[in-house]
Design a protein around this motif. Sequence first.
Motif, PDB file in Angstrom:
ATOM      1  N   SER A 261       0.819  -1.215   0.000  1.00  0.00           N
ATOM      2  CA  SER A 261       0.000   0.000   0.000  1.00  0.00           C
ATOM      3  C   SER A 261       0.850   1.261   0.000  1.00  0.00           C
ATOM      4  O   SER A 261       0.450   2.307   0.510  1.00  0.00           O
ATOM      5  N   SER A 262       2.042   1.163  -0.563  1.00  0.00           N
ATOM      6  CA  SER A 262       2.918   2.321  -0.697  1.00  0.00           C
ATOM      7  C   SER A 262       3.763   2.128  -1.947  1.00  0.00           C
ATOM      8  O   SER A 262       3.835   1.036  -2.495  1.00  0.00           O
ATOM      9  N   GLU A 271       9.378   6.119   1.003  1.00  0.00           N
ATOM     10  CA  GLU A 271       8.219   5.248   0.844  1.00  0.00           C
ATOM     11  C   GLU A 271       6.949   6.088   0.984  1.00  0.00           C
ATOM     12  O   GLU A 271       6.567   6.495   2.082  1.00  0.00           O
ATOM     13  N   ASN A 272       6.314   6.372  -0.149  1.00  0.00           N
ATOM     14  CA  ASN A 272       5.108   7.199  -0.161  1.00  0.00           C
ATOM     15  C   ASN A 272       3.861   6.344   0.002  1.00  0.00           C
ATOM     16  O   ASN A 272       3.770   5.262  -0.584  1.00  0.00           O
ATOM     17  N   PRO A 273       2.890   6.803   0.776  1.00  0.00           N
ATOM     18  CA  PRO A 273       1.620   6.069   0.818  1.00  0.00           C
ATOM     19  C   PRO A 273       0.961   6.081  -0.553  1.00  0.00           C
ATOM     20  O   PRO A 273       1.112   7.046  -1.313  1.00  0.00           O
ATOM     21  N   TYR A 275      -2.186   6.120  -1.241  1.00  0.00           N
ATOM     22  CA  TYR A 275      -3.311   7.049  -1.278  1.00  0.00           C
ATOM     23  C   TYR A 275      -3.551   7.605   0.112  1.00  0.00           C
ATOM     24  O   TYR A 275      -3.131   7.033   1.120  1.00  0.00           O
ATOM     25  N   ASP A 276      -4.203   8.739   0.140  1.00  0.00           N
ATOM     26  CA  ASP A 276      -4.597   9.394   1.375  1.00  0.00           C
ATOM     27  C   ASP A 276      -6.086   9.653   1.259  1.00  0.00           C
ATOM     28  O   ASP A 276      -6.508  10.516   0.492  1.00  0.00           O
TER      29      ASP A 276
END
Length: 322
Positions: A261-262, A271-273, A275-276
């Motif tokens: 999920s990243s 390490e980017n999520p 979605y938010d």
Amino acid sequence: PAPAPPLDGTTLPTTAAPPAPAAPPMTVHVFKKKLTKALDALGGRYAVETAPGVRGNLAPETAVCASGQRDAHYGAVLPGLVEDILRRAPLRAGETFADVGSGIGSAVLQAALTTQCARATGVEVVRTRHAAALEVRTALADEVDAAARASLEQRCALVLGDAFSDSTSEFLASCDVLFVNNASGTMAPERVAGTALDEQLANVAKRLKVGGRLVAMDKLPLLDAAAAGGAFEFSEFRSSPRAVSWTDAPVPLYRYEKRKSSWTCKRCTFENPLYDDYSFITECSICPEELRDRFGLGGGELESHRPVRAARRRAADAAANA
């Protein structure tokens, strides 16, 4: 949230799995013969698929569905294509399948009868296509034995409604295998509530469970950055010949399997999520601020946009060689 009632008053399937199949799955060969007999009982595949309201929108001055969409592209997928899809994204015993824009329902019926899936669901937004799918399911039930009929009743759900409403998209994201016929960018130009349909499909994909698989007939560019960053395992394959109604040649298929999920930025390894809430994060949260002045990058650029990625690569290469 509880699923919103579709337009025909039925509801989306619950997540609870139905009882085990009463009989072993059908072979694809047997399914093809049974489906052909069912369609023949309705006048033949051609008659069903060219009936008013199934192929195209015969009343363009009015919306064809509750979402406000005024055009409804149609192209049939044949059993050979579904077989190819389920070979590359196999349904394990107890898993769930969904067809986004299920048309006359044949892919859903095939998944329900030829696999050991817990549930196969079709979501169709055009009322007349949904009505045709119900007729095909009834005709097929008349051609199969009691055990297969029970499997259809327990495992096959044909739902009339907007696949991208909040409740339905949440249901789709809970499924194990999703299929969408967006061939030749069918979904890209359509906009409902100001949002392109392929963007809404990408937003469903990002919320799949880890291990969830999406098979599409055209690429989803909004998933490019996520795939490059390891959130999705991406692969491309081709169908067998004569797998769709619009050409005898093999057609391309694109498989996205969610791995995490990243996504990992290739420049800084942050390490980017993925979605938010309902916002798809396609730009590194750290790199743009740090590199904007150095490389002349503007804000708000999508990582998934190929020209932007190419420009950034050129800027990074130039800096490395300076």
